[in-house]
Every structure is written in C-alpha cells, then in structure tokens.
Write a protein that holds these residues in place. Sequence first.
Motif, mmCIF file in Angstrom:
data_model
loop_
_atom_site.group_PDB
_atom_site.id
_atom_site.type_symbol
_atom_site.label_atom_id
_atom_site.label_comp_id
_atom_site.label_asym_id
_atom_site.label_seq_id
_atom_site.Cartn_x
_atom_site.Cartn_y
_atom_site.Cartn_z
ATOM 1 N N MET A 80 52.887 58.012 57.800
ATOM 2 C CA MET A 80 51.900 57.028 58.243
ATOM 3 C C MET A 80 51.400 56.224 57.048
ATOM 4 S SD MET A 80 50.438 55.888 61.005
ATOM 5 C CE MET A 80 50.630 57.220 62.184
ATOM 6 N N MET A 81 51.412 54.889 57.171
ATOM 7 C CA MET A 81 50.929 54.051 56.080
ATOM 8 C C MET A 81 50.294 52.768 56.612
ATOM 9 S SD MET A 81 54.500 52.509 54.475
ATOM 10 C CE MET A 81 53.724 51.187 53.546
ATOM 11 N N TYR A 82 49.607 52.096 55.714
ATOM 12 C CA TYR A 82 48.934 50.841 56.032
ATOM 13 C C TYR A 82 49.963 49.777 56.396
ATOM 14 C CZ TYR A 82 46.568 46.416 54.803
ATOM 15 O OH TYR A 82 46.079 45.143 54.793
ATOM 16 N N HIS A 83 49.725 49.068 57.503
ATOM 17 C CA HIS A 83 50.602 48.000 57.963
ATOM 18 C C HIS A 83 50.033 46.639 57.571
ATOM 19 C CE1 HIS A 83 52.170 45.106 60.998
ATOM 20 N NE2 HIS A 83 53.261 45.846 61.001
ATOM 21 N N GLY A 84 48.786 46.368 57.973
ATOM 22 C CA GLY A 84 48.168 45.098 57.642
ATOM 23 C C GLY A 84 46.827 44.936 58.320
#
Length: 243
Positions: free
Chosen positions: A172-176
């Motif tokens: 899971m990571m930052y998309h925008g």
Amino acid sequence: MEHPNIVTFEVYGDYALFSDPIMRVGGEKCSYQIPTYEALKGILSSVYWKPTFIWFIDEVRIMNQIQTEVKGVRTIKYCHGKEGSNDLSYYTYLKNCRYQVKAHFEWNENREELRHDRNENKHHEIAKRMIRKGGRRDVFLGTRECQGYVEPCEFGEGKGFYDNTPQLDFGMMYHGITYADEAYSKETKNKMTINLWHPVMKKGVIQLCRPEDCQVHKTVKEMKIKPFGSENFSGSSEFGEVL
C-alpha cells in the motif's frame, strides 16, 4: 480503452525522491521504490497543463534497476532553539532513474466556464510539441533538488531492467491528491482527498489506476474551487494559444 489523445514520453534524472507527503514536514526522508501517480502527473503538468483538462497517467515502465543512495542534508531545525540553527538529516534517494510514461487527458467537467477551450486536437498537438521541447517548465523527480529531463519515446521500446521479472508487489502506498477542482464524486466535491493504492509491477510495467479507483480515500479538509473567467484568457499565453 485507448484514448485518441495519448502521449508517451521518457523522463530521467540522476536522482529522485518520491516520498509520502507526511514525510515532507522535516527530518529523515526516504523515497518510494517507484514514482507515485501524483509525481508523474506533476511532471506531465510541467510539460503542458491547462485547467481545461485533467491528465491521467495510464502506465509507467521502470527502465533502470531500482537503486538507492543516502545523502546527508543540512536542514532547518523544527524545534525551539537559536534562530537559523541547522540539523543533519539523512535523505534516501533513488539514483540513475529512467521511466517511460503513457498518459492521456480528459476534459475537466468541474470547469464549465472553460468549455469554449475544449479543442482536443489543439491541446494534444501542443502537448506533443512541448514533450519534444522538453517541457514548458522545469521538471523535477519528486522534489526540487532532483532535476529531471523529458524526451519523446515509443512506450515499450528499448530494453528495461525488469522486462523478465514476472511480478513485483510494492504494498500500500500514496497514489495522489484529488483537489476540489478535480472532484469526481459527491464525497470529493469541495474537498481535498488523499488516495492510497496497491501497485504491482509486471515485467517492468505498472498499470496505474484512476484516482476514483484507489482502494483507500481519506478526506483532508474542505476546499473551494478557484474560478476562471474569460478575462483570464485575454492577452495571456498561459491560457491562450501557444505560439
């Protein structure tokens, strides 16, 4: 679905720092292993952007091996003390970065006041010309100190380091960030929303999802749309035809 206004380009640089916004306040910073959707969108917006449309990043191809380098950086202290005092922080950068990007634009339905500027062929041709010229503004790979360079390319051409790697999962990571003027639902209208997703790379290529398709959405704050009127278009090359 293939869009008629697709653009492809290659962006590269010696270093990159694609970090979570939470880590931008101060202290230690560590880059993600891959560029975020927001960073790629920002790069393309530096090449060519108008409020009439929204850029959507479709795919990114990781061309070089993912490598990191740690640098010591003197930063301003974020605590009580002497004025102008500094601290030593360690930033973890990606190095020797090269990415191929495929993207397209769609009209911003939140900007009805700019409906008269919806000329698809015009914007598509300008965008391709700006890619050939290396962009209208300076390009950065995640942060100001990481200068980037843009060139046109055929997406998929050339040899990539991960072409024979079946799959890599990045968690899971930052998309925008979805700002108020790019809202896509009642929940995001007049709000700033952070999107998180779960990227997977297959044979060097990552298919990027649209903001509304991310697994997690978090509202940050209320936000109003800045209006644009016809007065913004008169005598301004920023909003008018590119010569």
